[in-house]
Design an enzyme around this catalytic site. Structure first.
Site, PDB file in Angstrom:
ATOM      1  N   GLU A   1      -1.491  -9.100   2.867  1.00 42.59           N
ATOM      2  CA  GLU A   1      -1.351  -9.735   4.187  1.00 42.59           C
ATOM      3  C   GLU A   1      -2.702 -10.038   4.835  1.00 42.59           C
ATOM      4  O   GLU A   1      -2.806 -10.908   5.695  1.00 42.59           O
ATOM      5  CB  GLU A   1      -0.502  -8.853   5.116  1.00 42.59           C
ATOM      6  CG  GLU A   1      -1.141  -7.547   5.593  1.00 42.59           C
ATOM      7  CD  GLU A   1      -0.956  -6.356   4.640  1.00 42.59           C
ATOM      8  OE1 GLU A   1      -0.646  -6.596   3.451  1.00 42.59           O
ATOM      9  OE2 GLU A   1      -1.121  -5.206   5.097  1.00 42.59           O
TER      10      GLU A   1
ATOM     11  N   HIS B   1      -3.612  -4.852   0.245  1.00 41.45           N
ATOM     12  CA  HIS B   1      -2.929  -5.448   1.402  1.00 41.45           C
ATOM     13  C   HIS B   1      -3.015  -6.972   1.316  1.00 41.45           C
ATOM     14  O   HIS B   1      -3.933  -7.571   1.874  1.00 41.45           O
ATOM     15  CB  HIS B   1      -3.588  -4.981   2.707  1.00 41.45           C
ATOM     16  CG  HIS B   1      -3.352  -3.540   3.018  1.00 41.45           C
ATOM     17  ND1 HIS B   1      -2.249  -3.116   3.734  1.00 41.45           N
ATOM     18  CD2 HIS B   1      -4.057  -2.438   2.710  1.00 41.45           C
ATOM     19  CE1 HIS B   1      -2.301  -1.796   3.853  1.00 41.45           C
ATOM     20  NE2 HIS B   1      -3.380  -1.355   3.243  1.00 41.45           N
TER      21      HIS B   1
ATOM     22  N   CYS C   1       0.826  -1.204   0.000  1.00 43.17           N
ATOM     23  CA  CYS C   1       0.000   0.000   0.000  1.00 43.17           C
ATOM     24  C   CYS C   1       0.872   1.270   0.000  1.00 43.17           C
ATOM     25  O   CYS C   1       1.390   1.627  -1.036  1.00 43.17           O
ATOM     26  CB  CYS C   1      -0.984  -0.039   1.163  1.00 43.17           C
ATOM     27  SG  CYS C   1      -2.422   0.974   0.839  1.00 43.17           S
TER      28      CYS C   1
HETATM   29  N1  GLN Z   1      -1.784   6.639   3.051  1.00 44.58           N
HETATM   30  C1  GLN Z   1      -1.971   5.949   1.827  1.00 44.58           C
HETATM   31  C2  GLN Z   1      -3.359   6.145   1.254  1.00 44.58           C
HETATM   32  O1  GLN Z   1      -4.244   6.564   1.946  1.00 44.58           O
HETATM   33  C3  GLN Z   1      -1.687   4.458   2.005  1.00 44.58           C
HETATM   34  C4  GLN Z   1      -2.645   3.774   2.908  1.00 44.58           C
HETATM   35  C5  GLN Z   1      -2.123   2.458   3.432  1.00 44.58           C
HETATM   36  O2  GLN Z   1      -0.942   2.197   3.404  1.00 44.58           O
HETATM   37  N2  GLN Z   1      -2.997   1.637   3.955  1.00 44.58           N
HETATM   38  O3  GLN Z   1      -3.586   5.897   0.101  1.00 44.58           O
END
Ligand code: GLN
Length: 545
Positions: free
Chosen positions: A524, A522, A391
Site C-alpha cells: 500500500e 506493505h 505484513c
Molecule cells: N508486528 C509484526 C512485526 O513486527 C508486523 C509488523 C507490521 O504489520 N507492520 O513483524
C-alpha cells in the site's frame, strides 16, 4: 549548500489543525508539477520524536515509510501520492532530528567551544536542513509544510528560520497560510475573525503571508475574500477558496478555479505554462466519480477508536490503495472497519464476513485482537473469500495455516507468545540484541527491499515481473525452520528475498482458493492514484468476480 535561485513555499496553519494543510501542500506540489516544474514536498513535524516510528497509530495515524526506511508522518504518503514520485529522507524534518543533530555536534566539539543556543544554532540547523532539500530530485521548488498551527510554541524556531530565509531572499520565498472559516450554526454566516487573528499572530513572527487558503464547509464568497484582504494586507485574488470537497483528489483542480498555480508562479517570478498538463489527474478524478458498481471490503484492524470517535487514519495508505485499484477497474469500494476484538467477544459473528467481496487484515503490532484476526483469516480461507494480508496480516495467515492445516495447535509468533513450542514467526538474529537493549526506534527491517517472484503464481501474474521492490516495516519473519513443512502442506512462498532467506509473499494456489495472499511488505505504501499497486488490483479484480 543551498542551490541558487531555488524557490521555497512555506505552508503554515492557522486557527486549528486538521483542516487539510497536508493535502493543500500536496495539491500545490501537484499543480506546480503540472506546469512542468520539478517539485519537492517537505514536512516539518514540531514534536521531539526523532521519527514517527515510535508513535501510537491511534493517536497519530499511520506511520508512513519511505524507500530509505525513514518512518514518517502520513502526510509524506499524501505527498508521494500527489506527486507520483518517491521522496528522499531529507524531506522529512522533526524537532527531534534538529535538536539531536545540534546536541550531537556540541558533544563532538563541533561548535568550537561556543555557547550553544537556540538562536543561532538551532535556527541555523533548521535553515541548513531547509536548504539541503533544494539539491534533491533536481528540484526547482520546495513546498515546506510546517505541522501544527502558528500558535504552537514549539513551532517558533521553524517560523524564525523561514523568516530569515525570506529576509535574505524575498524573491525566492513565499508564505501560504491555511486557515479555517467557521459558519456557526446559530448565525449561518461565515466568519473571518479567527483567520484575521491567525494572520496577526503570524505577523508577530515577522511573517506576512502572500496567500490565504480559506478552508470552510462552503466556498468563500467575494465579501469574505475582500474582508480578509482588507484586514490583512493581502490581495483579494490571493485569498483562495477551499470548500469541503467529495474527495481530497479534487483539491488541486478546485484550487485552479481561483487560478492559484499561476498566481504562485508569477509571485515567484517563474514562467507560467499557458497549458499546464492536468490531463492524467483529471482522468483519474473523472474515473473515480464515474465508478458506480460497489464492491464491499472488510478491513479487520484494531487501531480505530479514540475516545468516542472512530478514525481510519491509522490505515490511510491501505484505504487509498484500495481506492486506486478499484477506480482503475471501474468499481467503487465500500469499506467496512471491523475491530478484530469484536470477533473475540462475540459482538460480531464470524459468519458476518460472508457478506463481503474481500477481506483485508492490515499491519499491526502486539498481542491484542490477534485471535479475532486469525479467526477471520480462517473464515476467508475456508469459505474462499478473497483475502489480502499485509505484513502482520501475512504473518497471521501463516500462523493460521500452521495451526489449522499443519495441525501445529500452538503455532504463533514470538511477538505473541515467546514460550510457545512452534514459533512459525520469529525474530531474525540481528533483531534479538536490539529488543534486549530496548533499542526500538528505527531498528525494524525498514524501507525498500527487493523480492524475486516465482513463476506460475498469483504474485507473478499480478506484477508481471521477475523482481519487485516494496517497502517494509517489521521485526519478525517467517521462521525458515518451518518453510518446507508449510510448503509441503500447500502454502506457496511466491516471493522471496534475493538471497532466498526471507519469505516475502505467501499464497495458496489459485486452484485451491481464488485469492489468498499475504505480503511481508506493505504494498500500500507505493500505491499511487496514477499507478495503482498490482497486488491490490489483482485482489479487487478477483473480489469483483
Ligand atoms: N508486528 C509484526 C512485526 O513486527 C508486523 C509488523 C507490521 O504489520 N507492520 O513483524
Amino acid at each position: 549548500m543551498a542551490k541558487k535561485n531555488h524557490k521555497y513555499i512555506f505552508v503554515i496553519g492557522g486557527v486549528m489543525s486538521g483542516v487539510g494543510k497536508g493535502v493543500a501542500s500536496a495539491s500545490i506540489g501537484n499543480l506546480l508539477q503540472a506546469h512542468g516544474y520539478k517539485v519537492n514536498l517537505v514536512k516539518v513535524d514540531p514534536y521531539l520524536n526523532v521519527d514517527a516510528g515510535t508513535m501510537n497509530p491511534t493517536e497519530h495515524g499511520e506511520t508512513f515509510v519511505l524507500n530509505s526506511g525513514l518512518e514518517t508522518d502520513q502526510d509524506m504518503g499524501n505527498y508521494e501520492r500527489f506527486l507520483n514520485k518517491d521522496l528522499p529522507p531529507e524531506n522529512y524534518i522533526t524537532s527531534g532530528m534538529v535538536y539531536k543533530a545540534v546536541i550531537d555536534k556540541e558533544r563532538n566539539l563541533g561548535y568550537d567551544g561556543a555557547c550553544v543556543e537556540a538562536i543561532p544554532h538551532v535556527r541555523d540547523e533548521i535553515i541548513h536542513r531547509f536548504e539541503r532539500v533544494s539539491t534533491n530530485n533536481e528540484s526547482q521548488i520546495s513546498v515546506i509544510e510546517i505541522g501544527g498551527t502558528v500558535g504552537d510554541f514549539q513551532n517558533a524556531m521553524f517560523m524564525e528560520a523561514a523568516r530569515v530565509m525570506h529576509s535574505k531572499n524575498p524573491d525566492n520565498v513565499l508564505f501560504v497560510i491555511v486557515t479555517y472559516l467557521p459558519i456557526p450554526g446559530t448565525l449561518g454566516e461565515m466568519k473571518t475573525k479567527p483567520t484575521q487573528n491567525a494572520i496577526r499572530q503570524l505577523n508577530s513572527f515577522g511573517i506576512q503571508p502572500d496567500f490565504v487558503i480559506g478552508r470552510s464547509v462552503r466556498p468563500l464568497d467575494k465579501r469574505r475574500k475582500e474582508k480578509i484582504a482588507m484586514q490583512c494586507n493581502i490581495r483579494p485574488e490571493f485569498v483562495i477558496s477551499a470548500p469541503n470537497v467529495e474527495s481530497i483528489y479534487d483539491v488541486p483542480l478546485n484550487f485552479e478555479k481561483d487560478s492559484f498555480s499561476k498566481a504562485i508562479l508569477s509571485e515567484l517570478h517563474l514562467s507560467v505554462k499557458r497549458n499546464p498538463d492536468f490531463r492524467d489527474w483529471e482522468k483519474f478524478v473523472a474515473k473515480s466519480k464515474k465508478a458506480k458498481k460497489e464492491i464491499t471490503i472488510a478491513l479487520i484492524g484494531k487501531y480505530f477508536d479514540t475516545g468516542d470517535f472512530v478514525l481510519s487514519d491509522a490505515y490511510i495508505s491501505v484505504i487509498e490503495a484500495i481506492k486506486f485499484s478499484a477506480y482503475y477497474l471501474g468499481v467503487k469500494p465500500k469499506l467496512k472497519w471491523i475491530n478484530s476484538k469484536d470477533f473475540e467477544s462475540g459482538k460480531i459473528k464470524i459468519s458476518e464476513l460472508k457478506k463481503y467481496d474481500g477481506i483485508i487484515v492490515p499491519g499491526g503490532f502486539g498481542t491484542s485482537g490477534i485471535e479475532g484476526k486469525i479467526k477471520a483469516i480462517r473464515y476467508a480461507r475456508e469459505n474462499k473469500i478473497p483475502y489480502l494480508g499485509l505484513c502482520y496480516g501475512m504473518q497471521l495467515m501463516v500462523i493460521e495455516y500452521a495451526r489449522n492445516v499443519l495441525g501445529l495447535k500452538d503455532a504463533t509468533s514470538r511477538e505473541i507468545n515467546p514460550n510457545a513450542e512452534h514459533l512459525v514467526i520469529d525474530v531474525m538474529e540481528d533483531q534479538k540484541k536490539k529488543l534486549e537493549n530496548k533499542n526500538y526506534g528505527g531498528t525494524m527491517r525498514l524501507g525498500a527491499y527487493r523480492a524475486k517472484l516465482k513463476p506460475g503464481t498469483i504474485a507473478k501474474k499480478a506484477y508481471k515481473r521477475e523482481e519487485i521492490s516494496e517497502r517494509h516495516r517489521h521485526r519478525y519473519e517467517v521462521n525458515p525452520k518451518y518453510v518446507d513443512k508449510l510448503q509441503n502442506a500447500g502454502l506457496v512462498f511466491s516471493g522471496v528475498s534475493p538471497s532466498g532467506e526471507l519469505m516475502e509473499i505467501a499464497e495458496l494456489s489459485p486452484k485451491t482458493h481464488p485469492f489468498f495472499l499475504g505480503t511481508q511488505f506493505h504494498p500500500e505504501l507505493q500505491a499511487r492514484p496514477l499507478a495503482p499497486n498490482p497486488l491490490f488490483t489483482e485482489f479487487i479484480r478477483v473480489a469483483i468476480k
